[in-house]
Design an enzyme around this catalytic site. Structure first.
Site, PDB file in Angstrom:
ATOM      1  N   GLU A  34      28.863  32.879  38.197  1.00 23.59           N
ATOM      2  CA  GLU A  34      28.371  33.331  39.494  1.00 23.59           C
ATOM      3  C   GLU A  34      27.073  34.123  39.351  1.00 23.59           C
ATOM      4  O   GLU A  34      26.135  33.946  40.131  1.00 23.59           O
ATOM      5  CB  GLU A  34      29.462  34.145  40.201  1.00 23.59           C
ATOM      6  CG  GLU A  34      30.529  33.217  40.771  1.00 23.59           C
ATOM      7  CD  GLU A  34      31.839  33.899  41.151  1.00 23.59           C
ATOM      8  OE1 GLU A  34      32.671  33.228  41.769  1.00 23.59           O
ATOM      9  OE2 GLU A  34      32.029  35.087  40.825  1.00 23.59           O
TER      10      GLU A  34
ATOM     11  N   ASP B  47      45.690  43.680  36.389  1.00 20.91           N
ATOM     12  CA  ASP B  47      44.996  43.465  35.118  1.00 20.91           C
ATOM     13  C   ASP B  47      45.477  44.380  34.004  1.00 20.91           C
ATOM     14  O   ASP B  47      45.085  44.214  32.856  1.00 20.91           O
ATOM     15  CB  ASP B  47      43.482  43.685  35.308  1.00 20.91           C
ATOM     16  CG  ASP B  47      42.846  42.583  36.118  1.00 20.91           C
ATOM     17  OD1 ASP B  47      43.557  41.633  36.473  1.00 20.91           O
ATOM     18  OD2 ASP B  47      41.640  42.682  36.408  1.00 20.91           O
TER      19      ASP B  47
ATOM     20  N   ALA C 129      42.704  38.580  41.731  1.00 23.07           N
ATOM     21  CA  ALA C 129      43.244  39.365  42.828  1.00 23.07           C
ATOM     22  C   ALA C 129      44.591  38.850  43.321  1.00 23.07           C
ATOM     23  O   ALA C 129      45.495  39.628  43.623  1.00 23.07           O
ATOM     24  CB  ALA C 129      42.238  39.386  43.985  1.00 23.07           C
TER      25      ALA C 129
END
Lengths: 431, 431
Positions: A170, A299, A315
């Site tokens: 990204e 996480d 998420a």
């Protein structure tokens, strides 16, 4: 009956989803601890780093998200360690006792024993990191514009992204696109389209968690934005001058780190086994050995999915874990259910996605594989829908519609860190 | 004929308006220097400090505002001094020669010889200052929430604003309103409505540039938001503990400075007379003695209006001055008009306004005096209309509509200054 004290450390996706489930439940008092005052929508953090969104667009005060739950108090505090024997969390403002503890403190970037590389290669986990990356990327173009030495100018216009996972892809895609479209008209001495973006990945291919065909498509999309992809390339040094890959030295003024994470150090204070990345190894109900009242989520914990592979650090996993833990607690407090009867946590895999630049993405959703513009629209809808708070959704949509129509990036701010006009005059009363 | 070189230092209201007038004019090459990469809409800066807007909402990259003018180059650089004899500006990246020079570098806050007070009482002129004020104000409520000592809690909930001009009034009103409405439901241990906001002004009344009746109305509006107004109160010390006013010591964790300004130091390098605030005393055509090619504009220059009173340091004056100077230069470059024939600058007074909280304001506009909600709507329309860039207008309107409906403040972020996860590991390559 006195209320059960539930302490949630970390207001990320796991913590916030657990808190909301426990809100206004009789017999439960909740304390949410976080060192920040905001919940961060981390999947869009790279958009802040790439000047497309403002920090406030993806961050909402924890207090206002939880204001309607009268049994929840929010404390801005930093947890230091957990005393599981006495059921207390100690933090910078004192000790907080608990009946149930939910830890969801996330992870930070890991430099594989080279933490000193961070100064030259920031990672992307927090808002200050995102604005620092934004500052570095934009500043490099500014310096290149006024630089007369061709070699230094080339160094300023070389951007290296280390790590070929979704975040690296990204970032690299966004820099490629920004230089080719957004900035193209703004400079006089340089041509931003001459920018080199290099995505460095140690493994044999990028986006290893995606299927081959999708990853190949992502590679083609990246290359069309001018991103060079170096796979099988191991970084051996990072300095202010650039990056060393094997025996090659690439001069670059802006290096970004998107390779590997390390779980929050709080997990180590539990004195239970952790995996090499510092993630706590949890039981099927996400608790630790001998302490069914201590949940480790998101996480911070190491878990295996139905397919035998570890669950990804995304998420959706954290959200489902937070909801799972809160539901167990609610049931047990309300009446009767014993920890021994807990069903194991099962992740419902809704898929994954990664976006490349302005209008391309790849996504896998319950077996449906999308690429290109359709994947991008799907990605946009999912993310805007998941953004916490109606206002955030609205302004993000406005920004995106505008960026989409104009190729503009509205938040192209270089903001210094020093706010003072008279920095050499410290106030004696302040020391 | 070689093109005339016009150098504009400072991309504020004066500089940007001059640059736009000189854009794509034959025979003119323009260089715009600014140490920041963005033009800042300063009249709304207090809205960033008060968490209602994001920095990017009121700041636009200088480059993109000027991208369509092919004869303008923008350099991110800091000017150090002006050599009027040799017609050169020296800055951190070298010397830049000029045929015409326009200086519009604005002003910063002045502490009347007590610059060391700044650490405890930030002023509001830049984006880093605005986010620092936002951080301090929000952090005070967070600390109060977890503080158990009543005296320290009271100190955290006491906010002092020094200076009763429009900026001081806007800050005090916004804190009063935020504590009474926005934050009211968010805390458990404190009642934000117990917040004390004290506006301290050395003179006999606040808003001296406004007419008596309007200032009296503003006072009543402030008091209805819980702001105490202390006039005739001279601050004699500012420390980390609070403020000393005469013989009284007020304990306060958050002190904001909105009293007095000092012009940019660049003016002093011209070696011409300056007034006590460091503003350059200019001729009727806004140039300096013996140098009709050097214009000093906006808050950097000291000028007298038609009524014999000095012109206020507001955006409208700077804009008109920039346009005036650009028009003179265009005329002289295009053909013939000599500096001796210049008409003097005349300010067209369009009025002034100040806003108090969410829906009250006072304004004077060509003799029309407005108060209350109508003045607020007028103020909103004027400011949104004047915001540079369509996108900024759109998102500001969305944020405001949302804030107006919900009493929310969307940008309630406390963002730390340190971006590093591994701060004690400096990279040797970086030193």
């Amino acid at each position: 009956m006195t209320a059960k004290q539930v302490v949630i450390v970390g207001a990320g996706f796991a913590g916030m989803n657990a808190a909301k489930r426990l809100g206004n439940v009789d017999g439960i008092q909740v304390t949410v601890l976080d060192r920040e005052n905001h919940h961060l929508f981390q999947p869009l953090l790279y958009q802040v780093a790439m000047a497309a969104l403002s920090p406030a667009d993806i961050a909402v005060p924890i207090r206002s998200l939880l204001a309607k739950f009268r049994n929840i108090r929010v404390l801005k505090a930093t947890a230091r360690n957990v005393d599981t024997a006495n059921r207390k969390v100690s933090c910078d403002i004192g000790e907080i006792p608990y009946d149930y503890l939910l830890l969801g403190c996330g992870a930070q970037h890991a430099y594989f024993g080279h933490e000193e590389w961070e100064a030259c290669a920031p990672g992307l986990k927090t808002l200050p990191q995102a604005t620092e990356i934004r500052r570095r990327v934009l500043e490099a173009f500014e310096i290149a514009e006024r630089e007369t030495h061709p070699e230094e100018r080339r160094r300023q216009l070389t951007f290296i992204v280390i790590g070929g996972g979704p975040t690296g892809v990204e970032l690299a895609g966004a820099i490629g696109e920004m230089s080719r479209y957004t900035l193209a008209r703004d400079f006089r001495s340089i041509d931003p389209r001459q920018t080199r973006v290099i995505l460095v990945e140690a493994g044999p291919r990028i986006l290893t968690s995606f299927d081959d065909r999708l990853a190949a498509r992502a590679m083609r999309d990246l290359e069309s934005l001018g991103v060079q992809i170096w796979t099988g390339a191991r970084v051996t040094d990072v300095t202010a001058e650039g990056v060393v890959v094997g025996s090659e030295k690439i001069a670059s003024a802006t290096v970004l780190w998107a390779a590997g994470v390390r779980a929050s150090d709080l997990g180590r204070t539990l004195n239970v086994p952790v995996d090499p990345a510092g993630r706590v190894i949890t039981a099927p109900d996400l608790t630790i050995e001998g302490h069914p009242e201590v949940f480790v989520l998101g996480d911070m914990s190491s878990r295996t999915g139905a397919n035998g592979k570890p669950l990804p650090g995304v998420a959706l996993v954290a959200m489902q874990e937070g909801i799972y833990a809160a539901n167990l607690i609610k049931k047990e407090v309300k009446g009767g259910a014993a920890p021994a009867q807990r069903p194991p946590f099962e992740y419902v895999d809704l898929g994954q996605m990664a976006t490349i630049g302005r209008s391309r993405a790849i996504s896998e959703f319950r077996g449906l594989k999308l690429t290109g513009v359709s994947a991008w629209w799907f990605w946009l809808l999912v993310h805007v829908y998941r953004l916490s708070g109606f206002r955030a959704r609205l302004t993000v949509l406005v920004q995106w519609a505008w960026s989409y129509m104009t190729f503009g990036r509205g938040a192209r701010l270089i903001v210094g860190k020093d706010w003072r006009a008279y920095p050499d005059k410290p106030n004696p009363g302040n020391s």
